[in-house]
Write an enzyme that holds these catalytic residues in place. Structure first.
Site, PDB file in Angstrom:
ATOM      1  N   ARG D 102       0.827  -1.211   0.000  1.00  0.00           N
ATOM      2  CA  ARG D 102       0.000   0.000   0.000  1.00  0.00           C
ATOM      3  C   ARG D 102       0.860   1.259   0.000  1.00  0.00           C
ATOM      4  O   ARG D 102       0.583   2.225  -0.702  1.00  0.00           O
ATOM      5  CB  ARG D 102      -0.976  -0.040   1.186  1.00  0.00           C
ATOM      6  CG  ARG D 102      -1.866   1.135   1.383  1.00  0.00           C
ATOM      7  CD  ARG D 102      -2.926   1.490   0.319  1.00  0.00           C
ATOM      8  NE  ARG D 102      -3.306   0.542  -0.641  1.00  0.00           N
ATOM      9  CZ  ARG D 102      -3.276   0.771  -1.964  1.00  0.00           C
ATOM     10  NH1 ARG D 102      -2.885   1.943  -2.437  1.00  0.00           N
ATOM     11  NH2 ARG D 102      -3.628  -0.147  -2.806  1.00  0.00           N
ATOM     12  N   LYS D 136       1.992  25.149  -4.453  1.00  0.00           N
ATOM     13  CA  LYS D 136       0.749  24.539  -3.956  1.00  0.00           C
ATOM     14  C   LYS D 136       0.907  23.022  -3.933  1.00  0.00           C
ATOM     15  O   LYS D 136       0.165  22.291  -4.600  1.00  0.00           O
ATOM     16  CB  LYS D 136      -0.432  24.991  -4.814  1.00  0.00           C
ATOM     17  CG  LYS D 136      -0.632  26.508  -4.753  1.00  0.00           C
ATOM     18  CD  LYS D 136      -1.784  26.988  -5.615  1.00  0.00           C
ATOM     19  CE  LYS D 136      -1.940  28.515  -5.458  1.00  0.00           C
ATOM     20  NZ  LYS D 136      -2.988  29.064  -6.347  1.00  0.00           N
TER      21      LYS D 136
END
Lengths: 279, 279, 279, 279, 279, 279
Positions: D102, D136
């Site tokens: 994962r 950002k």
């Protein structure tokens, strides 16, 4: 690990921080211009006489940037360097070697600078007195700089505030020397209680109080000689302040057992060590 | 925050590491001898002329050891110090002040040393050339040392490998100057591509390749003058190597726009700053 | 702390790392151009409809850059935002506010984006099924993103591999479902053992094995309905895969108790939140 | 290291934090159900078209969980993926592979998502304008996301507040554009000073002030075209705001040299990459 | 990794911290007296009967001090030790083995002490009740101590405040049991809500409220038996308080499913394990 | 800071790690059930006689979870506790107090357990011998446990391998006692060189070699008495091994100056300290 080297945990810690600091957000954008298949062999060479220190840091810098980089060493910490001495040889990917180069050289140069200055004091002092460092070390580098002092032939004063007692004038705002020594002895069996003395009167008080060592601070040579006579070999005498390369022999001759010099760690100029690519 | 100070995150990081290093397992066992109710006021004073840097580090050291310690400042980073200048005043618990003292002074002394040496170069160079630092900084202290260079009137070169391109000889093992400059421009619009040149031939190649700046390394004065003439003001010219306090004015006179000096950060001696308890 | 907010330790950790990342070696060199005495008040305003999350992160970002910056909040995590909603007001030194602005907005925007997308799923699903997140979170931000899912009206699946059991096909390379469930129950009383089922046959096996929950993965609606009928309310049924905003209502209608959606955390677009200086 | 990959220090840092976050107190209690002698080989495969990024992170995740896990790569960062492309192959202990899966996929999926969206913008913009990222970025992942932008064919704007100057409206509360540019040039030789302009008047002021680059923010196409004409090639022109996949070609056609897009890093959906066990 | 071992990230974390703590500024100054070429082989041997835990920590301690040190294991976590049992064999440089010895033994001894005390409770309780730990663990060692409990045959309660709900008297200052259980179920599907009960009345309330488990705290045997009868097998019953090695069998006989014992982790004496150099 | 307290840096370090460990991904999900406006006042009370240690840790735990929580202390580290002694009072938000409670109590209980066991040894030994700890401390907690030993009236042995020399049998594989002592003295002026002796012969060798202290390990009482006679007051004599609460007085009577006891830190049971909410 030789006793003149720092603990490995300090090495990995400092090197990983130094590399993160230097790699920033984008990594080495100049080295990334180089074709990734280019390889290189390069010689670490001293460009001035001195004493080597920091080898484990250099090894770690090259290894961490790229585990496939090989470093072979000719000399080790504490070895004497002439101008031109070959210290070791590094080989591997060109980009990896260039990325690690500055971190490796910054550490080698700074720590060898400390070792070199220490050696100059040790030689100037002669065999009768030992040269010691202080806590005036570069923040974050204490373990490395103290090891460099050992590599240069010096011995270490306290590693930290935790492992030695040094009662100075400023501590006496609230208690007497006698109280300080007695309390120190009661609390910390096995740790020497050293008392800083600025005058012969203070020295007498410190001796009477049972100090284990004294630090004669900022005394002129005559006063040091008088102090040494007063101590009469019962405890070690350390001298600090007013000591430089010109005066250290005289202080040693005055009978100091130990001479501590802040400059070893706070003012040692870099030793010029370079990495020369092999043709 | 003034522009001559480092980012706060570097300050807290370095100070917390320095204090942990110095407090060890038992803490300050000498200061713990002092009655805990004893208080003190003390003056931070320069003992030599120079330029101040590192004030935020000192504030943080005193505050972190004991938030009740008060530090009031008379001078700030970049201010000129005479021997005897009062920098600030610290008051609070005696034991707390003594525990933080060395960490505060180590940082003030080292960083003011960097600022002071920078100022000497700046003054020696005169108004025609700017003094720059290098990446030859003390591992872990780059942000603080680069700020100290600014406090001393210098300007900063790259902060890291990530934010500037400097193509050196060693990078040319696998590509030409022209390729390096072209690739750099394509990849990194907005980042200047500087090329290190050891000869006038290399300089001509670099100019032709479109380098945004050149670094003339280890050239004598006459060659620098010839290089400046060749560049003819099209791009900034930086000089490094062979520069010391004696020669810097001549290199400036030879037309260098920028002069970079590794010694600012790797060989600045400490500035002697002390803490004197008030009577 | 409201239950829709993350633990404070995750907030301080992420914010300090984000600021260090953004301040680099020199700090905010643009904000340092601004006169240090200039102050400002500014409004945090949503520029699009959504759900707020991340307020504690924004508070921490402004505070850590400069403890004198004041943040007052009108809305809190979980509150609904219209385009133009005033979220809060920040006032203090202009340079400090500008330095912290991007870190605060990056966290507010990303986490509010997660909360907003969650709310859209929650509303689309209707009251019969709960929307859950997954472990498909952004590395380093799990605690914050899982809190944002709660702020958006969703519920959390496992926090980590340590606090829930989910047996998938890949785990069955070496043991049967029955063995897995029995071992899980024996080892971890109090932790539910959920079994992922791709077919109705697997579901039958899981039920027989005593699974505490099932996760129906990648089934079409008809098969989910058949599975729900087979489970007959004995244990909770969760559905994942093939679920998007268009299909989620149908899966809820098919009888899923829980619907888990990786997109909540791995694909939520930012919510546009801005900082407008007051005139 | 290819130039489209992040610095290794960012990779190890993020991966170790991600794994600690996911392993919690008990570790992977589901994988621990699997017989420890079971081994596996598995294929990393793209399930959608896109561009690969994050390979080094995946390697590190598998290696750190278990150094005996082998990862072999067919494709590298920047390579184009079709739906079904084999990216690489992982083999080793089944439990180890499942524990790392994962974390590896979260990083591969997120970073490839950034690379893929970047590539879409790059292709839409065509050869006349370069696509740039912004600050950002996801807190803690800046180095990785900026590398993913490079992998997608974009170029990077500032790495941090420390390595670029961008004067915005909000900075002008206390000084003029002319003062800002002059101060920036004086302080930071070698760093470009970019000025954000919302109007043609501001642009005229910025040009007169000697800005090195301009950022035209939130202008419509006609105004951009007028601005490009006013700049007349003297300095690079960057455009931001109002740009999406539909409009980016028009902005490029209007003459922008660079187009910066926050969405690349704050709103890129995950690229679906899976791990399929070999039969 | 066996399920009775801790996650590797906890092992590396604890060991690196322990070594840094023990190496201090100078490193192992006693081991540095030993000739660096001296090698050794040594046997890790239990000096008392018990259960082994902490093997991975010992491996990591030797490896991290010196990667050339070899550790071969005869026994693993969870294995029963007699007085004199050979656990494993370590060989390598003498100085390296001595430096790592205390860290390795401190961890082996403490964790085996936890496993051993757990085993004693497990055996005293007999097969009808499971022994559980609590959150009363040593700060920083939770993952290791909880793994040691598993090695001793016990099972784990919550790993942290984040992964289980346990409503105690103190939580009821502001809400009823019914409200607590209902809110917990609504917020955290999949996490069992356990309610601590001091009286049979509270138990009745908890049952009515739908608690998933109850914790009978500080009840005498008769009350426990009455409580077990009241629960009638509907949910698991855990007992805590008043339980020691003498009384645990009686509490098990009274029908407790689980018995939680803080002493497992907060009061387990060390298991004496030594390192004997081979002749 | 009293000398029986640990350095603040160890306190903040351990507490922040303990809280992060306990808060996990979701935080305290049980305390979050409590209405956020509920407040509480609670008494920290000892439930058994003993000696207090760890107060600074408890203060830090409450403060870090919520700076608005107030802790007022009646007793301090080193104070004697009866069963029922009020140690201090905590007031603030109920949820915050409950979240911090276990971390605060785990540290108070463990460290007071160490202080309490130390006090029992100190009292059993009587005034003629001092009780010392060892390096057999809990990894990560050395500074705290060593302070707790001081709080209990004991004194500290080495803080780390770096600040004391203890030559054991195992060090003698490659050098003689005489060589070890001579080298230690040469390298480390100011640090006592202690030699572990198992026999009177070794003791004679150690004395002749000039050891500064001896550690008589595992000797019976008669041998200790003979050793004390042989030393004849020239250097301090420490005894270890075979010492427990029953035998410590006899070893003190046999003339030991110092008696070191590993159990102080590796086997002290918790002292039961609880938090009682005020009505």
């Amino acid at each position: 690990m030789s006793w003149v080297e720092p603990p490995f945990s300090a090495v990995t810690d400092v090197v990983s921080r130094a590399l993160a600091e230097d790699l920033g957000v984008f990594g080495d954008i100049t080295a990334a211009l180089v074709p990734s298949e280019a390889t290189v062999a390069a010689i670490l060479r001293s460009r001035a006489p001195g004493v080597l220190a920091g080898r484990a840091c250099a090894t770690e810098a090259f290894r961490r940037v790229d585990p496939t980089t090989e470093a072979e060493w000719v000399l080790g910490d504490g070895d004497v360097l002439a101008a031109g001495s070959v210290i070791g040889r590094v080989s591997g990917r060109l980009a990896s070697v260039l990325t690690a180069e500055r971190t490796a050289l910054n550490l080698l140069g700074h720590l060898s600078g400390v070792a070199t200055l220490t050696r100059r004091y040790v030689e100037a002092a002669g065999p009768r007195a030992r040269i010691r460092d202080t806590r005036k070390t570069t923040p974050g580098l204490r373990a490395l700089e103290k090891a460099a002092v050992r590599a240069g032939g010096g011995v270490n004063h306290r590693g930290s505030l935790s492992d030695g007692i040094l009662v100075k004038d400023n501590h006496l705002a609230g208690l007497s020397i006698a109280e300080a020594v007695a309390t120190a002895h009661a609390r910390w069996p096995g740790i020497a209680c050293q008392v800083e003395c600025d005058t012969l009167d203070q020295l007498a008080t410190a001796l009477e109080a049972g100090a284990d060592m004294v630090l004669l601070d900022n005394m002129d040579l005559a006063t040091v000689a008088a102090a040494v006579a007063a101590v009469a070999g019962r405890i070690p005498v350390e001298v600090s302040g007013r000591v430089d390369l010109d005066s250290v022999a005289a202080y040693a001759a005055a009978g100091a057992d130990l001479i501590s010099v802040g400059a070893l760690t706070h003012s040692a100029p870099v030793l010029d060590i370079g990495l020369d690519l092999e043709a």
